[in-house]
Every structure is written in structure tokens, then in C-alpha cells.
Design a protein around this motif. Structure first.
Motif, PDB file in Angstrom:
ATOM      1  N   ASN A  52       0.745  -1.218  -0.117  1.00  0.00           N
ATOM      2  CA  ASN A  52      -0.045  -0.089  -0.082  1.00  0.00           C
ATOM      3  C   ASN A  52       0.979   1.296  -0.022  1.00  0.00           C
ATOM      4  OD1 ASN A  52       0.915   0.019   2.588  1.00  0.00           O
ATOM      5  ND2 ASN A  52      -1.079  -0.318   3.536  1.00  0.00           N
ATOM      6  N   ASP A  53       0.165   2.381   0.020  1.00  0.00           N
ATOM      7  CA  ASP A  53       0.946   3.787   0.103  1.00  0.00           C
ATOM      8  C   ASP A  53       2.041   3.600   1.370  1.00  0.00           C
ATOM      9  OD1 ASP A  53      -0.392   4.409  -2.256  1.00  0.00           O
ATOM     10  OD2 ASP A  53      -1.665   5.617  -1.241  1.00  0.00           O
ATOM     11  N   ALA A  54       1.551   3.380   2.547  1.00  0.00           N
ATOM     12  CA  ALA A  54       2.408   3.345   3.483  1.00  0.00           C
ATOM     13  C   ALA A  54       3.874   2.562   3.197  1.00  0.00           C
ATOM     14  CB  ALA A  54       1.817   2.668   4.770  1.00  0.00           C
ATOM     15  N   ASP A  55       3.780   1.411   2.426  1.00  0.00           N
ATOM     16  CA  ASP A  55       5.021   0.704   2.335  1.00  0.00           C
ATOM     17  C   ASP A  55       5.848   1.330   1.363  1.00  0.00           C
ATOM     18  OD1 ASP A  55       3.997  -1.713   3.521  1.00  0.00           O
ATOM     19  OD2 ASP A  55       2.866  -2.266   1.877  1.00  0.00           O
ATOM     20  N   VAL A  56       5.168   2.087   0.351  1.00  0.00           N
ATOM     21  CA  VAL A  56       5.932   2.963  -0.776  1.00  0.00           C
ATOM     22  C   VAL A  56       6.572   3.972   0.063  1.00  0.00           C
ATOM     23  CG1 VAL A  56       5.827   4.409  -2.739  1.00  0.00           C
ATOM     24  CG2 VAL A  56       4.535   2.349  -2.526  1.00  0.00           C
ATOM     25  N   ALA A  57       5.822   4.872   0.917  1.00  0.00           N
ATOM     26  CA  ALA A  57       6.314   5.798   1.804  1.00  0.00           C
ATOM     27  C   ALA A  57       7.631   5.329   2.375  1.00  0.00           C
ATOM     28  CB  ALA A  57       5.303   6.542   2.534  1.00  0.00           C
ATOM     29  N   PHE A  58       7.338   4.256   3.362  1.00  0.00           N
ATOM     30  CA  PHE A  58       8.677   3.802   4.308  1.00  0.00           C
ATOM     31  C   PHE A  58       9.686   3.395   3.333  1.00  0.00           C
ATOM     32  CE2 PHE A  58      10.697   0.016   5.708  1.00  0.00           C
ATOM     33  CZ  PHE A  58      11.137   0.364   6.731  1.00  0.00           C
ATOM     34  N   ALA A  59       9.734   2.634   2.256  1.00  0.00           N
ATOM     35  CA  ALA A  59      10.707   2.618   1.375  1.00  0.00           C
ATOM     36  C   ALA A  59      11.414   3.908   0.671  1.00  0.00           C
ATOM     37  CB  ALA A  59      10.527   1.607   0.405  1.00  0.00           C
ATOM     38  N   THR A  60      10.391   4.898   0.212  1.00  0.00           N
ATOM     39  CA  THR A  60      10.938   6.012  -0.373  1.00  0.00           C
ATOM     40  C   THR A  60      11.583   6.959   0.617  1.00  0.00           C
ATOM     41  OG1 THR A  60       9.106   6.116  -1.900  1.00  0.00           O
ATOM     42  CG2 THR A  60      10.274   8.184  -1.680  1.00  0.00           C
ATOM     43  N   GLN A  61      11.263   7.057   2.040  1.00  0.00           N
ATOM     44  CA  GLN A  61      11.739   7.967   2.926  1.00  0.00           C
ATOM     45  C   GLN A  61      12.930   7.233   3.462  1.00  0.00           C
ATOM     46  OE1 GLN A  61       8.605   9.222   5.456  1.00  0.00           O
ATOM     47  NE2 GLN A  61       7.496   9.984   3.862  1.00  0.00           N
ATOM     48  N   MET A  62      13.028   5.920   3.842  1.00  0.00           N
ATOM     49  CA  MET A  62      14.107   5.281   4.313  1.00  0.00           C
ATOM     50  C   MET A  62      15.300   5.080   3.514  1.00  0.00           C
ATOM     51  SD  MET A  62      14.745   4.084   7.405  1.00  0.00           S
ATOM     52  CE  MET A  62      13.151   3.349   8.009  1.00  0.00           C
ATOM     53  N   ILE A  63      15.218   5.128   2.414  1.00  0.00           N
ATOM     54  CA  ILE A  63      16.421   4.849   1.527  1.00  0.00           C
ATOM     55  C   ILE A  63      17.474   6.179   1.578  1.00  0.00           C
ATOM     56  CG2 ILE A  63      17.186   5.441  -1.043  1.00  0.00           C
ATOM     57  CD1 ILE A  63      14.952   3.326  -1.688  1.00  0.00           C
ATOM     58  N   PRO A  64      16.811   7.742   1.437  1.00  0.00           N
ATOM     59  CA  PRO A  64      17.631   8.744   1.718  1.00  0.00           C
ATOM     60  C   PRO A  64      18.024   8.933   3.122  1.00  0.00           C
ATOM     61  CG  PRO A  64      15.334   9.547   1.350  1.00  0.00           C
ATOM     62  CD  PRO A  64      15.542   8.065   0.978  1.00  0.00           C
ATOM     63  N   HIS A  65      17.261   8.413   3.856  1.00  0.00           N
ATOM     64  CA  HIS A  65      17.520   8.458   5.577  1.00  0.00           C
ATOM     65  C   HIS A  65      18.766   7.589   5.682  1.00  0.00           C
ATOM     66  CE1 HIS A  65      16.738   8.702   9.926  1.00  0.00           C
ATOM     67  NE2 HIS A  65      15.818   9.522   9.632  1.00  0.00           N
ATOM     68  N   HIS A  66      18.756   6.441   5.113  1.00  0.00           N
ATOM     69  CA  HIS A  66      19.871   5.500   5.356  1.00  0.00           C
ATOM     70  C   HIS A  66      21.284   5.974   4.698  1.00  0.00           C
ATOM     71  CE1 HIS A  66      18.027   2.580   7.507  1.00  0.00           C
ATOM     72  NE2 HIS A  66      18.132   1.597   6.733  1.00  0.00           N
TER      73      HIS A  66
END
Length: 204
Positions: A52-66
């Protein structure tokens, strides 16, 4: 007549076998070898999953965070004067680099854009350092660098833990939720280690 009976019986048996195989294969169609359409091994677990959108947001945000955490870790490996800070920085990079690849693979398999390196500069996600903070860290040296890095990385990890908790309560993709749980556990442990370390570092 005997020949006809045997032929009919054989045909019936063949049809039963064909339909029987087809019926058994339906439930496993999504996990058959070669059915991931060329996705990377790291993405295969999520390729056929419901997301869902939450999964996409998690991946999209965690990448630059990492990515920012790895930039900070690289600085510590080069500049830190405390052995434990260097050890922590090395461990952080070793853990988060593969996770970036995993998250990127999932976004690709879902048909979503993957953030590019440096894209985090425009983000205001929880725990992310601003340009001025990163500039100050780059210019710091000695034990003051060690203290500044540790304080910043605690804040950075706290942001990642908050994002991981959100994914676990709102995400649908089982692999993404599992990774979020792993991130929460690992980074909570590292926060405790860094807080203990902070108490031993000089303040001036």
C-alpha cells in the motif's frame, strides 16, 4: 469393445491427472521459480505481495535516511578519535547499505521511483540532519567530532525507529513490515550503546 473401453479409461485417467496437476499448481503460481519477472533477489519477496501507500512511503523515505547515515558513518570512519565511534560507524554502514539495495529493489518491483543519492537534502524527515548540521559535523575534529557525531546519530536513529514503527502499524507488505521490525530492534540497541558512549565523551 474392449479396445474402446481401455482407450476411454486411459483418456479419463489422463484428463484427471492434467486437471489434478493444474488444481494443485494454482496456489503456488506466485512463488514458482522464474515468476518474479527479472526482479532482483532482494526484491523477490515483495514482488507478488500486496502493498500500500504506507509501504511505498516507508521505502521512499528510508532510502535517503539511510544514505545520510552512511555519509555520517563515512565521516566517522575517517575522522573519529574514539575506537568505539569508529566501530559503530562501520557497523551502521555495513547494516544500512544492504537495506538500501533491498528497499530500492522493492520500489522497482512495485513500479515506483527510487530516490537518487543526495535527494535527502530537500527532505525534512524525522531525524534527518540539515545542511548546516552536516557542514558543522564535517568541520568538527578531535573528540568534539566524536561527541557531535554521536549526538547526531542518536537523533538520526530515533527518526528511523519512528518511521519503522509507523510502517509496522500501517504497512501491508509483509517483507517491508519485517524489515521495519528489524530496523527498530537494531537501531534501538545502537541508540542505547551511543547514549552510554556519550556519557564517557568529553564535553569540551
Amino acid at each position: 469393445m474392449t479396445h474402446v473401453y481401455r482407450t476411454t479409461a486411459a483418456s479419463a485417467a489422463l484428463l484427471a491427472a492434467v486437471f489434478g496437476v493444474a488444481g494443485c499448481g494454482d496456489s503456488d503460481a506466485g512463488t514458482m521459480p522464474g515468476m518474479n519477472h527479472g526482479s532482483s533477489p532482494s526484491a523477490s519477496a515483495s514482488t507478488t505481495a500486496v502493498f500500500n501507500d504506507a509501504d511505498v512511503a516507508f521505502a521512499t523515505q528510508m532510502i535517503p535516511h539511510h544514505q545520510q547515515a552512511i555519509t555520517m558513518a563515512d565521516l566517522a570512519v575517517k575522522k573519529a578519535t574514539t575506537a568505539e565511534v569508529k566501530k559503530l560507524a562501520t557497523a551502521i554502514k555495513a547494516a544500512q547499505d544492504p537495506e538500501i539495495k533491498q528497499l530500492s529493489g522493492w520500489l522497482t518491483s512495485w513500479g515506483k521511483p527510487v530516490p537518487t543519492p543526495g535527494e535527502h537534502s530537500g527532505h525534512t524527515m524525522t531525524g534527518m540532519m540539515g545542511p548546516q548540521e552536516m557542514d558543522d559535523l564535517t568541520k568538527a575534529s578531535g573528540t568534539m567530532f566524536d561527541r557531535m557525531w554521536t549526538e547526531m546519530m542518536i537523533k538520526h536513529h530515533q527518526g528511523a525507529v519512528a518511521m519503522a514503527k509507523t510502517e509496522q502499524t500501517t504497512g501491508k507488505d509483509t517483507a517491508s513490515v519485517a524489515l521495519a521490525a528489524k530496523i527498530q530492534t537494531a537501531q534501538t540497541t545502537e541508540i542505547a550503546t551511543m547514549q552510554r558512549l556519550l556519557g564517557r565523551l568529553p564535553t569540551a
